[in-house]
Design a protein around this motif. Structure first.
Motif, PDB file in Angstrom:
ATOM      1  N   PRO A  45       0.841  -1.134   0.047  1.00 24.28           N
ATOM      2  CA  PRO A  45       0.167  -0.051  -0.127  1.00 24.28           C
ATOM      3  C   PRO A  45       0.738   1.349  -0.062  1.00 24.28           C
ATOM      4  N   LYS A  54      -7.528  10.387   0.534  1.00 24.88           N
ATOM      5  CA  LYS A  54      -7.945   9.316  -0.565  1.00 24.88           C
ATOM      6  C   LYS A  54      -6.703   8.919  -1.434  1.00 24.88           C
ATOM      7  N   ASN A  57      -5.560   5.181  -1.794  1.00 26.46           N
ATOM      8  CA  ASN A  57      -6.350   4.231  -2.260  1.00 26.46           C
ATOM      9  C   ASN A  57      -6.578   4.328  -3.909  1.00 26.46           C
ATOM     10  N   SER A  58      -6.565   5.580  -4.263  1.00 31.76           N
ATOM     11  CA  SER A  58      -6.513   5.947  -5.804  1.00 31.76           C
ATOM     12  C   SER A  58      -5.369   5.452  -6.467  1.00 31.76           C
ATOM     13  N   TYR A  60      -3.011   3.248  -5.179  1.00 34.19           N
ATOM     14  CA  TYR A  60      -2.959   1.751  -5.250  1.00 34.19           C
ATOM     15  C   TYR A  60      -4.194   0.963  -6.104  1.00 34.19           C
ATOM     16  N   ALA A  61      -5.172   1.617  -6.440  1.00 38.17           N
ATOM     17  CA  ALA A  61      -6.163   0.791  -7.272  1.00 38.17           C
ATOM     18  C   ALA A  61      -5.739   0.687  -8.619  1.00 38.17           C
ATOM     19  N   GLN A  62      -4.726   1.796  -8.996  1.00 41.18           N
ATOM     20  CA  GLN A  62      -4.380   1.780 -10.476  1.00 41.18           C
ATOM     21  C   GLN A  62      -2.938   1.340 -10.681  1.00 41.18           C
ATOM     22  N   THR A  64      -1.582  -1.974 -10.525  1.00 40.30           N
ATOM     23  CA  THR A  64      -1.565  -3.086 -11.285  1.00 40.30           C
ATOM     24  C   THR A  64      -1.241  -3.388 -12.777  1.00 40.30           C
ATOM     25  N   VAL A  77      -3.972  -6.577  -5.166  1.00 38.81           N
ATOM     26  CA  VAL A  77      -4.230  -5.624  -4.321  1.00 38.81           C
ATOM     27  C   VAL A  77      -4.890  -5.864  -3.191  1.00 38.81           C
ATOM     28  N   ALA A  78      -6.249  -6.371  -3.394  1.00 40.03           N
ATOM     29  CA  ALA A  78      -7.183  -6.551  -2.409  1.00 40.03           C
ATOM     30  C   ALA A  78      -6.834  -7.745  -1.546  1.00 40.03           C
ATOM     31  N   HIS A 189      -8.066  11.321  -9.369  1.00 37.69           N
ATOM     32  CA  HIS A 189      -8.069   9.979  -9.736  1.00 37.69           C
ATOM     33  C   HIS A 189      -7.567   9.616 -11.237  1.00 37.69           C
TER      34      HIS A 189
END
Length: 220
Positions: A45, A54, A57-58, A60-62, A64, A77-78, A189
Motif C-alpha cells: 500500500p 484518499k 487508495n486511488s 493503489y487501485a491503479q 496493477t 492488491v485486495a 484519480h
C-alpha cells in the motif's frame, strides 16, 4: 494590485525558465535487476505524504495494470491488503517497515514495490488551478533486500497549458471555476492513473524493465 501581480510575474519568469532546463539523467544501472530476474511483484500500500486522505487508495487501485502490461505477475492488491489487515497492519507506514524476510515468508513474491505519494490534489495559484499527482517507487528483491530499481513520475491535468482568452481577469475567473470543479469531483484519480503509467510502464528511459511474460523480455 494589477501592478503588483505583473511585477511578481516578471520576477518569476527567469526562475521558470531555468527550472525548465533540467539536466539529462545518466542511464540507470540495471545490473542487480537483470541478475535477480523477478517474475512476481508484491505491491505494498502506498505511503501517502500528501494531505489528501484518499490518495493512497486511488494510486493503489491503479498500480496493477502497468506492471501486468510490463510482463509481471502482480499479487492482487485486495488480497494483499486483507492479508496485512488480518495480521494487524492497516497503516502504510507500518507495512513499509515490515522486515523483508517476513514479506517473503507471507507472500513468496520475487520482489516488493514500495510506492510513495508526494503530491495528490489541486493547488490554486493566482491564475490557475492545477491537479498534480507525484509518485516515486523502489523495487526491492525480497530474497536479498537489494534495491533493483527506483523511479519517479508526475502528472497534472494542465499539461497543455492555459490557452483560454479573456486576459488576466478571464484567467482568474477560469482558475476559480476550475478550482470548484477540482474540489467537488475526483479529478485527481485519472491523473493518478497517468502518473502510475509514467512511473511503471516498461521500455522507457530509466524505467522498469520488461517482465518474463512480455514479448520484449529477451530483447532488453
Amino acid at each position: 494590485m494589477m501592478h503588483r501581480i505583473l511585477k511578481l510575474a516578471a520576477c518569476l519568469a527567469p526562475a521558470v525558465f531555468f527550472a525548465g532546463c533540467a539536466t539529462q539523467k545518466a542511464p540507470y544501472d540495471y545490473t542487480a535487476f537483470k541478475a535477480a530476474k523477478p517474475r512476481s511483484i508484491l505491491v505494498l500500500p502506498p505511503l501517502n505524504n500528501s494531505p489528501e486522505v484518499k490518495a493512497g487508495n486511488s494510486v493503489y487501485a491503479q498500480v496493477t495494470y502497468p506492471l501486468a502490461e510490463a510482463g509481471y505477475y502482480v499479487l492482487p492488491v485486495a488480497v494483499v491488503g486483507e492479508t496485512f489487515k488480518q495480521n494487524g497492519l492497516t497503516s502504510a507506514a507500518d507495512i513499509h517497515a515490515v522486515d523483508i524476510k517476513k514479506l517473503d515468508e507471507i507472500f513468496g513474491a520475487d520482489a516488493a514495490l514500495y510506492v510513495t505519494i508526494s503530491n495528490y490534489g489541486a493547488t490554486y495559484t493566482v491564475i490557475n488551478s492545477v491537479v498534480v499527482v507525484s509518485v516515486n517507487a523502489k523495487l526491492v528483491d525480497i530474497k536479498t533486500g537489494n534495491v533493483l530499481w527506483t523511479g519517479a513520475a508526475s502528472a497534472s491535468n494542465n499539461e497543455g497549458g492555459n490557452s483560454g482568452g479573456g486576459g488576466l481577469v478571464g484567467a482568474l475567473v477560469a482558475a476559480a471555476v476550475k478550482q470548484i470543479i477540482n474540489n467537488v469531483s475526483d479529478t485527481s484519480h485519472p491523473v493518478a492513473g497517468v502518473a502510475n503509467a509514467r512511473l511503471l510502464t516498461a521500455g522507457q528511459a530509466n524505467g522498469i524493465l520488461y517482465g518474463p511474460r512480455s514479448e520484449h523480455y529477451l530483447k532488453q
